[in-house]
Scaffold this motif. Sequence first.
Motif, PDB file in Angstrom:
ATOM      1  N   ALA A 136       1.595   1.887  -5.320  1.00  0.00           N
ATOM      2  CA  ALA A 136       0.601   2.776  -4.720  1.00  0.00           C
ATOM      3  C   ALA A 136       1.261   4.039  -4.156  1.00  0.00           C
ATOM      4  CB  ALA A 136      -0.155   2.045  -3.613  1.00  0.00           C
ATOM      5  N   ARG A 137       2.408   3.893  -3.539  1.00  0.00           N
ATOM      6  CA  ARG A 137       3.100   5.059  -2.979  1.00  0.00           C
ATOM      7  C   ARG A 137       3.549   6.000  -4.094  1.00  0.00           C
ATOM      8  NH1 ARG A 137       6.332   5.374   2.167  1.00  0.00           N
ATOM      9  NH2 ARG A 137       7.623   7.236   1.991  1.00  0.00           N
ATOM     10  N   ASP A 145       0.838  -1.197   0.000  1.00  0.00           N
ATOM     11  CA  ASP A 145       0.000   0.000   0.000  1.00  0.00           C
ATOM     12  C   ASP A 145       0.880   1.256   0.000  1.00  0.00           C
ATOM     13  OD1 ASP A 145       0.958   0.100   2.569  1.00  0.00           O
ATOM     14  OD2 ASP A 145      -0.988  -0.113   3.548  1.00  0.00           O
ATOM     15  N   ALA A 146       0.265   2.404   0.149  1.00  0.00           N
ATOM     16  CA  ALA A 146       0.969   3.680   0.030  1.00  0.00           C
ATOM     17  C   ALA A 146       1.973   3.918   1.159  1.00  0.00           C
ATOM     18  CB  ALA A 146      -0.025   4.826  -0.025  1.00  0.00           C
ATOM     19  N   THR A 147       1.944   3.104   2.192  1.00  0.00           N
ATOM     20  CA  THR A 147       2.902   3.279   3.282  1.00  0.00           C
ATOM     21  C   THR A 147       4.200   2.508   3.042  1.00  0.00           C
ATOM     22  OG1 THR A 147       1.984   1.426   4.539  1.00  0.00           O
ATOM     23  CG2 THR A 147       1.053   3.615   4.976  1.00  0.00           C
ATOM     24  N   GLN A 196       2.180   6.250  -7.056  1.00  0.00           N
ATOM     25  CA  GLN A 196       0.970   6.851  -7.620  1.00  0.00           C
ATOM     26  C   GLN A 196       0.534   8.049  -6.772  1.00  0.00           C
ATOM     27  OE1 GLN A 196      -1.550   3.363  -7.696  1.00  0.00           O
ATOM     28  NE2 GLN A 196      -1.329   3.158  -9.921  1.00  0.00           N
ATOM     29  N   GLN A 197       0.657   7.906  -5.456  1.00  0.00           N
ATOM     30  CA  GLN A 197       0.299   8.998  -4.559  1.00  0.00           C
ATOM     31  C   GLN A 197       1.237  10.196  -4.776  1.00  0.00           C
ATOM     32  OE1 GLN A 197       0.527   7.968  -0.424  1.00  0.00           O
ATOM     33  NE2 GLN A 197      -0.293   9.926   0.274  1.00  0.00           N
ATOM     34  N   ARG A 198       2.516   9.937  -4.959  1.00  0.00           N
ATOM     35  CA  ARG A 198       3.481  11.014  -5.196  1.00  0.00           C
ATOM     36  C   ARG A 198       3.202  11.711  -6.523  1.00  0.00           C
ATOM     37  NH1 ARG A 198       9.396   9.050  -4.642  1.00  0.00           N
ATOM     38  NH2 ARG A 198       9.758  11.281  -4.953  1.00  0.00           N
ATOM     39  N   SER A 256       6.555   0.908  -3.320  1.00  0.00           N
ATOM     40  CA  SER A 256       5.321   0.323  -3.862  1.00  0.00           C
ATOM     41  C   SER A 256       4.767   1.189  -4.990  1.00  0.00           C
ATOM     42  CB  SER A 256       4.264   0.192  -2.765  1.00  0.00           C
ATOM     43  OG  SER A 256       3.809   1.469  -2.353  1.00  0.00           O
ATOM     44  N   GLU A 291       0.245  13.978  -6.000  1.00  0.00           N
ATOM     45  CA  GLU A 291       0.614  15.164  -5.227  1.00  0.00           C
ATOM     46  C   GLU A 291       1.406  16.155  -6.085  1.00  0.00           C
ATOM     47  OE1 GLU A 291       2.637  13.605  -1.813  1.00  0.00           O
ATOM     48  OE2 GLU A 291       0.778  12.883  -0.904  1.00  0.00           O
TER      49      GLU A 291
END
Length: 135
Positions: A80-81, A72-74, A83-85, A78, A88
């Motif tokens: 997901a992490r 996951d994003a944590t 993708q979150q960056r 990963s 942002e």
Amino acid sequence: MLPNRRTAAAIGAVALAGALLSAGPAQADASKPSPASSAKSAPKGDGAKAICKHLPKTEARISAALTRLNGDATVPGSIARLQQRVAEAKSAGHAEIDTYLNDRLTFRKSLLPTLTKRQEDLKAVSTWCAAQGSK
């Protein structure tokens, strides 16, 4: 009496020229591989014994990489992490950072099918090694 700079430079140049001339024939011979040296570097098999020996470590490395990518994003590394960056960077208006991270994300996503295929291949290799008594 100490030699002056010109004398020292001349001595150095003569020494360098002598070293280069003496190394010339040896380098010319080194460019042609001898039959004995090329025979030593040729493989003597398919490396099955080594592959079977390193199989547990290889399986563990691929499994760890897949676990990390699917985290996951944590989880650092990963998908997901990353993708979150990317999201942002896009929301902050950092177009160059968004492009850079998006290219990394594309590559990281391409690793999933490759590593999954390798994991499947290693299962078949593991079965073969067990049948050969190598595991």
